[in-house]
Write an enzyme that holds these catalytic residues in place. Structure first.
Site, PDB file in Angstrom:
ATOM      1  N   GLY A 269      -3.918  11.023  16.556  1.00  0.00           N
ATOM      2  CA  GLY A 269      -2.816  11.990  16.451  1.00  0.00           C
ATOM      3  C   GLY A 269      -3.296  13.263  15.787  1.00  0.00           C
ATOM      4  O   GLY A 269      -4.494  13.595  15.840  1.00  0.00           O
ATOM      5  N   GLY A 273      -0.532  11.196   7.769  1.00  0.00           N
ATOM      6  CA  GLY A 273       0.370  11.931   6.881  1.00  0.00           C
ATOM      7  C   GLY A 273       1.163  10.953   6.038  1.00  0.00           C
ATOM      8  O   GLY A 273       0.750   9.813   5.819  1.00  0.00           O
ATOM      9  N   CYS A 276       1.801   8.796   0.901  1.00  0.00           N
ATOM     10  CA  CYS A 276       0.706   8.137   0.189  1.00  0.00           C
ATOM     11  C   CYS A 276      -0.712   8.445   0.699  1.00  0.00           C
ATOM     12  O   CYS A 276      -1.580   8.776  -0.111  1.00  0.00           O
ATOM     13  CB  CYS A 276       0.936   6.631   0.179  1.00  0.00           C
ATOM     14  SG  CYS A 276       2.375   6.186  -0.830  1.00  0.00           S
ATOM     15  N   LYS A 279      -2.412  11.949  -0.314  1.00  0.00           N
ATOM     16  CA  LYS A 279      -2.625  12.141  -1.756  1.00  0.00           C
ATOM     17  C   LYS A 279      -3.601  11.093  -2.303  1.00  0.00           C
ATOM     18  O   LYS A 279      -4.398  11.389  -3.189  1.00  0.00           O
ATOM     19  CB  LYS A 279      -1.293  12.128  -2.523  1.00  0.00           C
ATOM     20  CG  LYS A 279      -0.669  10.771  -2.757  1.00  0.00           C
ATOM     21  CD  LYS A 279       0.559  10.860  -3.637  1.00  0.00           C
ATOM     22  CE  LYS A 279       1.222   9.507  -3.848  1.00  0.00           C
ATOM     23  NZ  LYS A 279       0.446   8.520  -4.571  1.00  0.00           N
TER      24      LYS A 279
HETATM   25  N1  LIG Z   1       6.556   5.474  -1.161  1.00  0.00           N
HETATM   26  C1  LIG Z   1       5.724   4.535  -0.768  1.00  0.00           C
HETATM   27  O1  LIG Z   1       5.678   4.141   0.405  1.00  0.00           O
HETATM   28  C2  LIG Z   1       4.769   3.904  -1.756  1.00  0.00           C
HETATM   29  C3  LIG Z   1       4.083   2.727  -1.398  1.00  0.00           C
HETATM   30  C4  LIG Z   1       3.197   2.158  -2.303  1.00  0.00           C
HETATM   31  C5  LIG Z   1       2.970   2.769  -3.525  1.00  0.00           C
HETATM   32  N2  LIG Z   1       3.641   3.920  -3.833  1.00  0.00           N
HETATM   33  C6  LIG Z   1       3.384   4.507  -5.149  1.00  0.00           C
HETATM   34  O2  LIG Z   1       4.457   4.156  -6.016  1.00  0.00           O
HETATM   35  C7  LIG Z   1       4.774   5.256  -6.891  1.00  0.00           C
HETATM   36  C8  LIG Z   1       6.226   5.648  -6.693  1.00  0.00           C
HETATM   37  O3  LIG Z   1       6.385   6.109  -5.371  1.00  0.00           O
HETATM   38  P1  LIG Z   1       7.835   6.418  -4.780  1.00  0.00           P
HETATM   39  O4  LIG Z   1       7.643   6.819  -3.365  1.00  0.00           O
HETATM   40  O5  LIG Z   1       8.746   5.308  -5.123  1.00  0.00           O
HETATM   41  O6  LIG Z   1       8.198   7.700  -5.667  1.00  0.00           O
HETATM   42  P2  LIG Z   1       9.560   8.519  -5.731  1.00  0.00           P
HETATM   43  O7  LIG Z   1       9.188   9.914  -6.022  1.00  0.00           O
HETATM   44  O8  LIG Z   1      10.389   8.216  -4.518  1.00  0.00           O
HETATM   45  O9  LIG Z   1      10.331   7.879  -6.973  1.00  0.00           O
HETATM   46  C9  LIG Z   1       9.976   8.081  -8.297  1.00  0.00           C
HETATM   47  C10 LIG Z   1      11.269   8.086  -9.126  1.00  0.00           C
HETATM   48  O10 LIG Z   1      10.942   8.078 -10.507  1.00  0.00           O
HETATM   49  C11 LIG Z   1      11.882   8.904 -11.184  1.00  0.00           C
HETATM   50  N3  LIG Z   1      11.303   9.305 -12.475  1.00  0.00           N
HETATM   51  C12 LIG Z   1      10.274  10.145 -12.706  1.00  0.00           C
HETATM   52  N4  LIG Z   1      10.049  10.261 -14.032  1.00  0.00           N
HETATM   53  C13 LIG Z   1      10.962   9.466 -14.653  1.00  0.00           C
HETATM   54  C14 LIG Z   1      11.247   9.155 -16.001  1.00  0.00           C
HETATM   55  N5  LIG Z   1      10.538   9.686 -17.004  1.00  0.00           N
HETATM   56  N6  LIG Z   1      12.265   8.316 -16.256  1.00  0.00           N
HETATM   57  C15 LIG Z   1      12.998   7.760 -15.277  1.00  0.00           C
HETATM   58  N7  LIG Z   1      12.784   8.024 -13.961  1.00  0.00           N
HETATM   59  C16 LIG Z   1      11.773   8.867 -13.654  1.00  0.00           C
HETATM   60  C17 LIG Z   1      12.100  10.058 -10.223  1.00  0.00           C
HETATM   61  O11 LIG Z   1      13.291  10.755 -10.483  1.00  0.00           O
HETATM   62  C18 LIG Z   1      12.128   9.310  -8.881  1.00  0.00           C
HETATM   63  O12 LIG Z   1      13.450   8.902  -8.544  1.00  0.00           O
HETATM   64  C19 LIG Z   1       3.767   6.348  -6.555  1.00  0.00           C
HETATM   65  O13 LIG Z   1       2.685   6.232  -7.405  1.00  0.00           O
HETATM   66  C20 LIG Z   1       3.350   6.036  -5.137  1.00  0.00           C
HETATM   67  O14 LIG Z   1       2.053   6.493  -4.826  1.00  0.00           O
HETATM   68  C21 LIG Z   1       4.547   4.486  -2.995  1.00  0.00           C
END
Ligand SMILES: NC(=O)c1ccc[n+]([C@@H]2O[C@H](COP(=O)([O-])OP(=O)(O)OC[C@H]3O[C@@H](n4cnc5c(N)ncnc54)[C@H](O)[C@@H]3O)[C@@H](O)[C@H]2O)c1
Length: 443
Positions: A269, A273, A276, A279
Protein backbone atom coordinates in the site's frame (compact mmCIF):
# COMPACT_ATOMS: atom_id res chain seq x y z
CA UNK A 1 -13.91 -16.97 44.57
CA UNK A 2 -15.61 -17.78 41.26
CA UNK A 3 -15.17 -20.67 38.85
CA UNK A 4 -14.27 -19.78 35.29
CA UNK A 5 -12.93 -21.85 32.44
CA UNK A 6 -9.62 -21.47 30.67
CA UNK A 7 -8.72 -22.48 27.09
CA UNK A 8 -8.44 -26.16 28.00
CA UNK A 9 -11.92 -26.00 29.54
CA UNK A 10 -10.51 -26.48 33.02
CA UNK A 11 -12.22 -24.69 35.87
CA UNK A 12 -10.10 -21.84 37.13
CA UNK A 13 -10.71 -20.30 40.56
CA UNK A 14 -10.04 -16.60 40.54
CA UNK A 15 -10.28 -14.09 43.35
CA UNK A 16 -12.25 -11.03 42.33
CA UNK A 17 -10.26 -7.99 43.23
CA UNK A 18 -10.14 -4.19 43.13
CA UNK A 19 -7.83 -2.93 40.44
CA UNK A 20 -7.10 0.44 38.94
CA UNK A 21 -6.45 1.62 35.38
CA UNK A 22 -4.96 5.01 34.60
CA UNK A 23 -5.93 6.31 31.13
CA UNK A 24 -9.24 5.51 29.43
CA UNK A 25 -7.96 5.18 25.86
CA UNK A 26 -8.13 2.23 23.48
CA UNK A 27 -5.98 0.13 25.82
CA UNK A 28 -7.04 1.32 29.29
CA UNK A 29 -10.77 1.52 28.66
CA UNK A 30 -10.98 -1.80 26.82
CA UNK A 31 -9.01 -3.67 29.48
CA UNK A 32 -10.88 -1.98 32.32
CA UNK A 33 -14.26 -2.91 30.80
CA UNK A 34 -13.23 -6.52 30.04
CA UNK A 35 -11.80 -7.10 33.55
CA UNK A 36 -14.86 -5.42 35.13
CA UNK A 37 -17.07 -7.72 33.09
CA UNK A 38 -15.22 -10.68 34.61
CA UNK A 39 -16.42 -9.51 38.03
CA UNK A 40 -13.48 -7.39 39.23
CA UNK A 41 -14.06 -3.89 40.64
CA UNK A 42 -12.18 -1.60 38.32
CA UNK A 43 -11.39 2.04 39.03
CA UNK A 44 -10.65 3.94 35.84
CA UNK A 45 -8.81 7.23 36.33
CA UNK A 46 -9.12 9.58 33.36
CA UNK A 47 -7.80 13.14 33.11
CA UNK A 48 -9.94 14.27 30.18
CA UNK A 49 -13.16 15.70 31.64
CA UNK A 50 -15.21 15.23 28.46
CA UNK A 51 -14.28 11.52 28.30
CA UNK A 52 -14.93 11.13 32.00
CA UNK A 53 -18.42 12.68 31.79
CA UNK A 54 -19.33 10.25 29.01
CA UNK A 55 -17.92 7.28 30.91
CA UNK A 56 -19.85 8.15 34.06
CA UNK A 57 -23.03 8.01 31.95
CA UNK A 58 -22.02 4.51 30.83
CA UNK A 59 -21.02 5.69 27.34
CA UNK A 60 -17.78 4.73 25.55
CA UNK A 61 -15.98 7.86 24.29
CA UNK A 62 -14.22 5.87 21.52
CA UNK A 63 -15.58 3.46 18.96
CA UNK A 64 -14.58 -0.21 19.16
CA UNK A 65 -16.93 -3.05 18.21
CA UNK A 66 -18.60 -4.40 21.36
CA UNK A 67 -17.11 -1.76 23.67
CA UNK A 68 -20.15 0.47 24.22
CA UNK A 69 -22.35 -2.40 25.47
CA UNK A 70 -19.56 -3.59 27.82
CA UNK A 71 -19.08 -0.09 29.23
CA UNK A 72 -22.83 0.47 29.62
CA UNK A 73 -23.26 -2.85 31.43
CA UNK A 74 -20.24 -2.62 33.76
CA UNK A 75 -20.80 1.03 34.72
CA UNK A 76 -24.47 0.31 35.46
CA UNK A 77 -23.52 -2.66 37.67
CA UNK A 78 -20.93 -0.55 39.50
CA UNK A 79 -18.07 -2.87 38.43
CA UNK A 80 -16.43 -0.18 36.29
CA UNK A 81 -15.84 3.04 38.22
CA UNK A 82 -14.70 6.01 36.11
CA UNK A 83 -13.18 8.75 38.24
CA UNK A 84 -10.80 11.69 38.42
CA UNK A 85 -9.98 10.90 42.05
CA UNK A 86 -6.60 9.28 42.71
CA UNK A 87 -6.60 8.65 46.46
CA UNK A 88 -9.36 6.04 46.86
CA UNK A 89 -8.53 3.99 43.73
CA UNK A 90 -4.83 3.82 44.64
CA UNK A 91 -5.54 3.02 48.29
CA UNK A 92 -8.03 0.26 47.48
CA UNK A 93 -6.18 -1.38 44.59
CA UNK A 94 -3.30 -3.81 44.86
CA UNK A 95 -2.76 -3.76 41.08
CA UNK A 96 -2.49 -0.44 39.23
CA UNK A 97 -2.26 -0.43 35.43
CA UNK A 98 -0.74 2.50 33.57
CA UNK A 99 -2.24 2.88 30.07
CA UNK A 100 -1.56 6.48 29.09
CA UNK A 101 -0.32 7.66 25.70
CA UNK A 102 3.29 7.56 24.53
CA UNK A 103 3.12 9.67 21.37
CA UNK A 104 6.03 10.32 19.05
CA UNK A 105 8.41 13.05 20.22
CA UNK A 106 10.04 15.74 18.06
CA UNK A 107 13.07 13.55 17.23
CA UNK A 108 11.14 10.31 16.77
CA UNK A 109 11.60 9.22 20.40
CA UNK A 110 8.72 8.01 22.58
CA UNK A 111 7.40 11.03 24.46
CA UNK A 112 7.21 9.89 28.09
CA UNK A 113 5.59 13.05 29.48
CA UNK A 114 2.31 11.27 30.37
CA UNK A 115 4.16 8.29 31.91
CA UNK A 116 6.34 10.53 34.08
CA UNK A 117 3.32 12.56 35.19
CA UNK A 118 1.45 9.38 36.17
CA UNK A 119 4.45 8.00 38.09
CA UNK A 120 4.56 11.25 40.04
CA UNK A 121 0.81 11.12 40.74
CA UNK A 122 1.03 7.48 41.90
CA UNK A 123 3.85 8.42 44.28
CA UNK A 124 1.95 11.42 45.66
CA UNK A 125 -1.24 9.40 46.25
CA UNK A 126 0.36 6.18 47.43
CA UNK A 127 -1.16 4.63 50.54
CA UNK A 128 -1.97 1.17 51.84
CA UNK A 129 -0.24 -2.17 51.36
CA UNK A 130 2.42 -3.22 48.85
CA UNK A 131 1.26 -2.69 45.26
CA UNK A 132 2.02 -3.76 41.72
CA UNK A 133 2.38 -0.95 39.19
CA UNK A 134 1.85 -2.50 35.78
CA UNK A 135 3.00 -0.64 32.72
CA UNK A 136 0.71 -1.40 29.76
CA UNK A 137 1.82 1.59 27.69
CA UNK A 138 4.42 1.00 24.99
CA UNK A 139 7.65 2.37 26.42
CA UNK A 140 11.36 2.12 25.58
CA UNK A 141 13.55 -0.37 27.39
CA UNK A 142 14.51 0.98 30.80
CA UNK A 143 11.22 2.80 31.48
CA UNK A 144 10.09 0.43 34.26
CA UNK A 145 13.23 1.42 36.11
CA UNK A 146 12.50 5.12 35.48
CA UNK A 147 8.92 4.78 36.78
CA UNK A 148 10.24 3.03 39.90
CA UNK A 149 12.69 5.88 40.49
CA UNK A 150 10.03 8.58 40.02
CA UNK A 151 7.55 6.94 42.42
CA UNK A 152 10.30 6.49 45.05
CA UNK A 153 11.32 10.13 44.66
CA UNK A 154 7.77 11.24 45.54
CA UNK A 155 7.27 8.65 48.25
CA UNK A 156 10.42 6.95 49.61
CA UNK A 157 8.37 4.70 51.93
CA UNK A 158 6.06 3.30 49.25
CA UNK A 159 6.28 -0.48 48.82
CA UNK A 160 5.68 -1.64 45.26
CA UNK A 161 6.94 -3.61 42.25
CA UNK A 162 6.94 -2.08 38.76
CA UNK A 163 6.06 -4.68 36.13
CA UNK A 164 6.20 -4.37 32.37
CA UNK A 165 3.15 -5.95 30.71
CA UNK A 166 3.02 -4.74 27.10
CA UNK A 167 -0.21 -4.63 25.17
CA UNK A 168 -0.84 -6.27 21.78
CA UNK A 169 -4.50 -5.46 21.02
CA UNK A 170 -5.41 -4.18 17.58
CA UNK A 171 -7.72 -1.21 17.07
CA UNK A 172 -10.93 -2.31 15.39
CA UNK A 173 -10.72 -5.61 17.30
CA UNK A 174 -9.75 -4.30 20.73
CA UNK A 175 -12.49 -6.07 22.71
CA UNK A 176 -12.04 -9.52 21.15
CA UNK A 177 -8.23 -9.19 21.34
CA UNK A 178 -8.53 -8.36 25.04
CA UNK A 179 -10.97 -11.15 25.81
CA UNK A 180 -8.71 -13.61 23.98
CA UNK A 181 -5.15 -12.25 23.90
CA UNK A 182 -2.54 -14.02 21.75
CA UNK A 183 -0.26 -13.96 24.84
CA UNK A 184 0.27 -12.18 28.11
CA UNK A 185 3.84 -11.07 28.77
CA UNK A 186 4.63 -10.34 32.41
CA UNK A 187 8.02 -8.72 32.81
CA UNK A 188 9.14 -8.96 36.42
CA UNK A 189 11.69 -10.71 38.60
CA UNK A 190 9.20 -10.76 41.52
CA UNK A 191 7.42 -14.11 41.83
CA UNK A 192 4.84 -12.43 44.11
CA UNK A 193 3.93 -9.87 41.42
CA UNK A 194 3.96 -12.53 38.70
CA UNK A 195 1.57 -14.82 40.61
CA UNK A 196 -0.88 -12.00 41.40
CA UNK A 197 -1.03 -10.97 37.77
CA UNK A 198 -1.17 -14.55 36.51
CA UNK A 199 -4.27 -15.17 38.61
CA UNK A 200 -5.90 -11.98 37.24
CA UNK A 201 -5.22 -12.97 33.62
CA UNK A 202 -5.82 -16.72 33.91
CA UNK A 203 -9.55 -16.61 33.01
CA UNK A 204 -8.62 -15.27 29.58
CA UNK A 205 -7.03 -18.61 28.65
CA UNK A 206 -4.00 -17.04 26.96
CA UNK A 207 -0.39 -18.27 27.16
CA UNK A 208 1.28 -16.36 29.99
CA UNK A 209 5.03 -15.87 29.98
CA UNK A 210 7.36 -14.46 32.59
CA UNK A 211 10.31 -12.42 31.34
CA UNK A 212 12.59 -9.73 32.66
CA UNK A 213 11.20 -6.19 32.53
CA UNK A 214 13.70 -5.24 29.84
CA UNK A 215 12.75 -8.23 27.64
CA UNK A 216 9.04 -7.40 28.01
CA UNK A 217 9.68 -3.81 26.95
CA UNK A 218 11.66 -4.95 23.91
CA UNK A 219 9.10 -7.65 22.96
CA UNK A 220 6.49 -4.96 22.27
CA UNK A 221 8.76 -2.87 20.02
CA UNK A 222 10.13 -5.97 18.29
CA UNK A 223 6.58 -7.25 17.60
CA UNK A 224 5.29 -3.99 16.12
CA UNK A 225 8.48 -3.32 14.18
CA UNK A 226 8.47 -6.82 12.69
CA UNK A 227 4.87 -6.38 11.49
CA UNK A 228 5.75 -2.94 10.11
CA UNK A 229 8.80 -4.49 8.45
CA UNK A 230 6.60 -7.00 6.61
CA UNK A 231 4.57 -4.09 5.24
CA UNK A 232 7.74 -2.13 4.42
CA UNK A 233 9.25 -5.21 2.76
CA UNK A 234 6.31 -5.84 0.46
CA UNK A 235 6.07 -2.10 -0.28
CA UNK A 236 9.67 -2.26 -1.55
CA UNK A 237 8.87 -5.33 -3.65
CA UNK A 238 5.83 -3.42 -5.01
CA UNK A 239 8.08 -0.66 -6.32
CA UNK A 240 10.14 -3.19 -8.23
CA UNK A 241 6.98 -4.83 -9.60
CA UNK A 242 5.71 -1.45 -10.85
CA UNK A 243 8.96 -0.86 -12.75
CA UNK A 244 9.20 -4.31 -14.31
CA UNK A 245 5.66 -5.38 -15.28
CA UNK A 246 5.32 -7.85 -12.38
CA UNK A 247 2.30 -7.98 -10.07
CA UNK A 248 2.92 -7.92 -6.30
CA UNK A 249 -0.24 -9.99 -5.63
CA UNK A 250 1.21 -12.82 -7.70
CA UNK A 251 4.54 -12.42 -5.92
CA UNK A 252 2.75 -12.66 -2.56
CA UNK A 253 1.01 -15.86 -3.66
CA UNK A 254 4.33 -17.44 -4.59
CA UNK A 255 6.08 -16.13 -1.47
CA UNK A 256 3.37 -17.14 0.97
CA UNK A 257 3.35 -20.80 0.02
CA UNK A 258 6.74 -21.19 1.67
CA UNK A 259 5.77 -22.35 5.16
CA UNK A 260 8.70 -20.42 6.63
CA UNK A 261 7.19 -17.23 5.25
CA UNK A 262 3.41 -17.79 5.20
CA UNK A 263 0.66 -16.16 3.17
CA UNK A 264 -0.69 -14.02 6.00
CA UNK A 265 -0.02 -10.39 6.83
CA UNK A 266 1.00 -9.03 3.44
CA UNK A 267 -0.37 -5.53 2.96
CA UNK A 268 1.22 -3.60 0.11
CA UNK A 269 0.00 0.00 0.00
CA UNK A 270 1.11 3.57 0.60
CA UNK A 271 2.95 2.53 3.77
CA UNK A 272 2.08 1.32 7.23
CA UNK A 273 0.09 3.76 9.36
CA UNK A 274 -2.06 3.91 12.48
CA UNK A 275 -1.27 5.11 15.98
CA UNK A 276 1.31 2.47 16.85
CA UNK A 277 3.49 1.20 13.97
CA UNK A 278 4.95 4.55 12.78
CA UNK A 279 5.69 5.85 16.28
CA UNK A 280 7.02 2.52 17.56
CA UNK A 281 9.40 1.97 14.63
CA UNK A 282 10.65 5.56 14.98
CA UNK A 283 11.11 5.13 18.74
CA UNK A 284 12.96 1.82 18.28
CA UNK A 285 15.31 3.50 15.80
CA UNK A 286 16.02 6.21 18.41
CA UNK A 287 16.68 3.54 21.07
CA UNK A 288 19.17 1.83 18.72
CA UNK A 289 20.97 5.12 18.17
CA UNK A 290 21.00 5.94 21.88
CA UNK A 291 22.54 2.53 22.50
CA UNK A 292 25.33 3.31 20.02
CA UNK A 293 23.79 1.28 17.17
CA UNK A 294 23.66 4.20 14.73
CA UNK A 295 23.37 2.03 11.60
CA UNK A 296 20.16 0.06 11.97
CA UNK A 297 17.31 -1.38 9.95
CA UNK A 298 14.57 0.60 11.70
CA UNK A 299 15.85 4.08 10.82
CA UNK A 300 15.73 3.15 7.13
CA UNK A 301 12.34 1.44 7.46
CA UNK A 302 10.92 4.59 9.09
CA UNK A 303 12.43 6.86 6.44
CA UNK A 304 11.15 4.78 3.49
CA UNK A 305 7.69 4.58 5.03
CA UNK A 306 7.51 8.34 5.58
CA UNK A 307 8.40 8.94 1.93
CA UNK A 308 5.71 6.63 0.54
CA UNK A 309 2.49 8.72 0.62
CA UNK A 310 4.15 11.65 -1.20
CA UNK A 311 5.73 9.25 -3.70
CA UNK A 312 2.31 7.93 -4.76
CA UNK A 313 0.73 11.39 -4.67
CA UNK A 314 3.45 12.50 -7.11
CA UNK A 315 2.90 9.49 -9.40
CA UNK A 316 -0.84 10.25 -9.52
CA UNK A 317 -0.33 13.99 -10.06
CA UNK A 318 1.99 13.16 -13.00
CA UNK A 319 -0.74 10.96 -14.56
CA UNK A 320 -3.54 13.43 -14.01
CA UNK A 321 -2.10 16.78 -15.05
CA UNK A 322 -3.24 20.21 -13.80
CA UNK A 323 -6.52 21.48 -12.28
CA UNK A 324 -7.88 18.05 -11.57
CA UNK A 325 -10.11 16.70 -8.80
CA UNK A 326 -9.55 13.42 -6.99
CA UNK A 327 -12.01 11.53 -4.82
CA UNK A 328 -10.37 9.71 -1.91
CA UNK A 329 -12.15 6.85 -0.15
CA UNK A 330 -10.87 5.52 3.18
CA UNK A 331 -9.05 7.84 5.57
CA UNK A 332 -8.43 5.71 8.65
CA UNK A 333 -5.32 3.51 8.71
CA UNK A 334 -7.53 0.42 8.84
CA UNK A 335 -11.20 -0.47 8.72
CA UNK A 336 -13.34 -0.79 11.85
CA UNK A 337 -12.00 2.28 13.65
CA UNK A 338 -12.61 6.02 13.70
CA UNK A 339 -9.02 6.66 14.83
CA UNK A 340 -7.10 8.85 12.38
CA UNK A 341 -3.83 8.96 14.34
CA UNK A 342 -0.84 8.21 12.11
CA UNK A 343 -2.94 7.48 9.02
CA UNK A 344 -0.90 7.59 5.80
CA UNK A 345 -4.02 8.93 4.05
CA UNK A 346 -3.42 12.29 5.74
CA UNK A 347 0.09 12.68 4.28
CA UNK A 348 -1.10 11.43 0.87
CA UNK A 349 -3.97 13.98 0.79
CA UNK A 350 -1.74 16.81 2.05
CA UNK A 351 0.69 16.08 -0.79
CA UNK A 352 -2.16 16.12 -3.34
CA UNK A 353 -3.49 19.43 -1.99
CA UNK A 354 0.02 20.94 -2.19
CA UNK A 355 0.10 19.99 -5.88
CA UNK A 356 -3.12 21.91 -6.49
CA UNK A 357 -5.33 18.85 -6.86
CA UNK A 358 -8.87 19.28 -5.56
CA UNK A 359 -9.67 16.51 -3.07
CA UNK A 360 -13.10 15.15 -2.09
CA UNK A 361 -12.95 12.66 0.78
CA UNK A 362 -15.23 10.02 2.25
CA UNK A 363 -14.73 7.51 5.08
CA UNK A 364 -17.39 5.39 6.80
CA UNK A 365 -16.25 6.44 10.31
CA UNK A 366 -13.23 8.73 10.12
CA UNK A 367 -14.81 12.00 8.91
CA UNK A 368 -15.32 13.68 12.35
CA UNK A 369 -11.65 13.08 13.28
CA UNK A 370 -10.46 13.93 9.74
CA UNK A 371 -12.19 17.32 9.97
CA UNK A 372 -9.87 18.16 12.88
CA UNK A 373 -6.75 17.32 10.84
CA UNK A 374 -7.30 17.96 7.12
CA UNK A 375 -7.70 21.38 5.53
CA UNK A 376 -8.43 22.40 1.95
CA UNK A 377 -10.52 19.31 1.11
CA UNK A 378 -14.26 18.68 0.66
CA UNK A 379 -15.75 16.28 3.19
CA UNK A 380 -18.46 14.06 1.71
CA UNK A 381 -21.09 11.86 3.33
CA UNK A 382 -21.10 9.02 0.79
CA UNK A 383 -19.04 7.36 -1.92
CA UNK A 384 -21.47 8.73 -4.53
CA UNK A 385 -21.05 12.30 -3.28
CA UNK A 386 -17.24 12.01 -3.21
CA UNK A 387 -16.87 10.75 -6.77
CA UNK A 388 -19.17 13.42 -8.28
CA UNK A 389 -17.32 15.04 -11.20
CA UNK A 390 -13.98 13.59 -9.98
CA UNK A 391 -11.23 13.03 -12.55
CA UNK A 392 -9.79 10.18 -10.53
CA UNK A 393 -10.65 8.00 -7.55
CA UNK A 394 -8.18 6.67 -4.96
CA UNK A 395 -9.18 3.94 -2.50
CA UNK A 396 -6.79 3.96 0.45
CA UNK A 397 -8.42 1.73 3.08
CA UNK A 398 -10.07 -1.67 2.76
CA UNK A 399 -13.46 -0.88 4.34
CA UNK A 400 -15.77 -3.83 3.48
CA UNK A 401 -18.45 -1.48 2.08
CA UNK A 402 -16.06 -0.38 -0.68
CA UNK A 403 -16.05 -3.97 -1.94
CA UNK A 404 -19.73 -3.48 -2.81
CA UNK A 405 -19.13 -0.43 -5.01
CA UNK A 406 -21.35 -0.35 -8.12
CA UNK A 407 -18.69 0.60 -10.65
CA UNK A 408 -21.08 1.47 -13.48
CA UNK A 409 -22.88 3.93 -11.21
CA UNK A 410 -19.54 5.40 -10.11
CA UNK A 411 -18.37 5.70 -13.73
CA UNK A 412 -21.49 7.71 -14.60
CA UNK A 413 -20.91 10.15 -11.73
CA UNK A 414 -17.17 10.64 -12.35
CA UNK A 415 -15.75 13.00 -14.95
CA UNK A 416 -12.61 10.92 -15.49
CA UNK A 417 -11.92 7.18 -15.56
CA UNK A 418 -8.83 6.80 -13.39
CA UNK A 419 -8.98 4.43 -10.38
CA UNK A 420 -6.04 4.09 -7.94
CA UNK A 421 -6.32 1.01 -5.74
CA UNK A 422 -3.81 1.39 -2.88
CA UNK A 423 -4.92 -1.80 -1.11
CA UNK A 424 -5.30 -4.05 -4.16
CA UNK A 425 -8.97 -4.71 -3.37
CA UNK A 426 -10.27 -4.81 -6.94
CA UNK A 427 -9.79 -6.86 -10.07
CA UNK A 428 -7.95 -4.96 -12.78
CA UNK A 429 -9.52 -7.02 -15.60
CA UNK A 430 -13.06 -6.42 -14.33
CA UNK A 431 -12.62 -2.67 -13.95
CA UNK A 432 -10.84 -2.38 -17.31
CA UNK A 433 -13.70 -4.27 -19.01
CA UNK A 434 -16.08 -1.61 -17.63
CA UNK A 435 -14.03 1.11 -19.31
CA UNK A 436 -12.18 2.25 -16.21
CA UNK A 437 -8.44 2.93 -16.12
CA UNK A 438 -7.12 0.85 -13.23
CA UNK A 439 -3.82 1.23 -11.42
CA UNK A 440 -2.96 -0.50 -8.14
CA UNK A 441 0.10 -0.50 -5.90
CA UNK A 442 2.59 -3.11 -7.08
CA UNK A 443 1.32 -3.58 -10.62
N1 LIG B 1 -4.14 2.00 20.48
C1 LIG B 1 -3.64 0.80 20.27
O1 LIG B 1 -4.04 0.06 19.36
C2 LIG B 1 -2.54 0.28 21.16
C3 LIG B 1 -2.20 -1.09 21.12
C4 LIG B 1 -1.17 -1.56 21.93
C5 LIG B 1 -0.47 -0.68 22.73
N2 LIG B 1 -0.82 0.64 22.74
C6 LIG B 1 -0.06 1.52 23.64
O2 LIG B 1 -0.84 1.75 24.80
C7 LIG B 1 -0.68 3.11 25.25
C8 LIG B 1 -2.03 3.79 25.28
O3 LIG B 1 -2.53 3.84 23.96
P1 LIG B 1 -4.03 4.32 23.67
O4 LIG B 1 -4.24 4.20 22.21
O5 LIG B 1 -4.94 3.66 24.62
O6 LIG B 1 -3.87 5.86 24.07
P2 LIG B 1 -4.99 6.99 24.15
O7 LIG B 1 -4.33 8.26 23.80
O8 LIG B 1 -6.21 6.56 23.38
O9 LIG B 1 -5.42 7.00 25.69
C9 LIG B 1 -4.63 7.50 26.72
C10 LIG B 1 -5.57 8.10 27.77
O10 LIG B 1 -4.82 8.44 28.93
C11 LIG B 1 -5.35 9.65 29.45
N3 LIG B 1 -4.33 10.27 30.32
C12 LIG B 1 -3.16 10.83 29.96
N4 LIG B 1 -2.51 11.29 31.05
C13 LIG B 1 -3.29 11.00 32.12
C14 LIG B 1 -3.17 11.21 33.51
N5 LIG B 1 -2.10 11.82 34.04
N6 LIG B 1 -4.18 10.79 34.30
C15 LIG B 1 -5.26 10.17 33.81
N7 LIG B 1 -5.44 9.95 32.49
C16 LIG B 1 -4.46 10.36 31.65
C17 LIG B 1 -5.68 10.46 28.21
O11 LIG B 1 -6.59 11.49 28.47
C18 LIG B 1 -6.25 9.37 27.30
O12 LIG B 1 -7.66 9.24 27.47
C19 LIG B 1 0.33 3.74 24.30
O13 LIG B 1 1.59 3.61 24.84
C20 LIG B 1 0.21 2.90 23.04
O14 LIG B 1 1.40 2.88 22.28
C21 LIG B 1 -1.84 1.14 22.00
Amino acid sequence: MTSLYNKKNKAVKTKKTSICFIGAGYVGLTWAAVLANLGNWVFLIEANQEKLDQLKLGQAPIYEPGLSSLVKKTVKKGQLLPTSDWQKPIKKSQIIFVAVGTPVGDKGQADLTQIKQVAKQIGQNFSGDKKIIVNKSTVPVGTAWLVEKLIKKENPNAKFEVVSCPEFLREGQAVTDTQKPSRVVIGTSSSWAFNQLKSLFLPLGAPIINTSRESAEIIKYAANSYLALRVGFIDQVSLLCEKTGADVCQVIEGLGLDPRIGGHYWYPGIGYGGYCFPKDVAALAVTFKKTGLEKNLFSLLDQLNQERPALYAQKLADCLGENKTMAVLGLTAKPGTADMRGSQAVYFIEALVKKGIGVRVFDPMGIPEAKKILTGVSFCSSVEEAVKKADALAILCEWPEFKKIDWLKIKKRMRGRFIFDAKRMFDKKKLSSLGLKYWGVGI
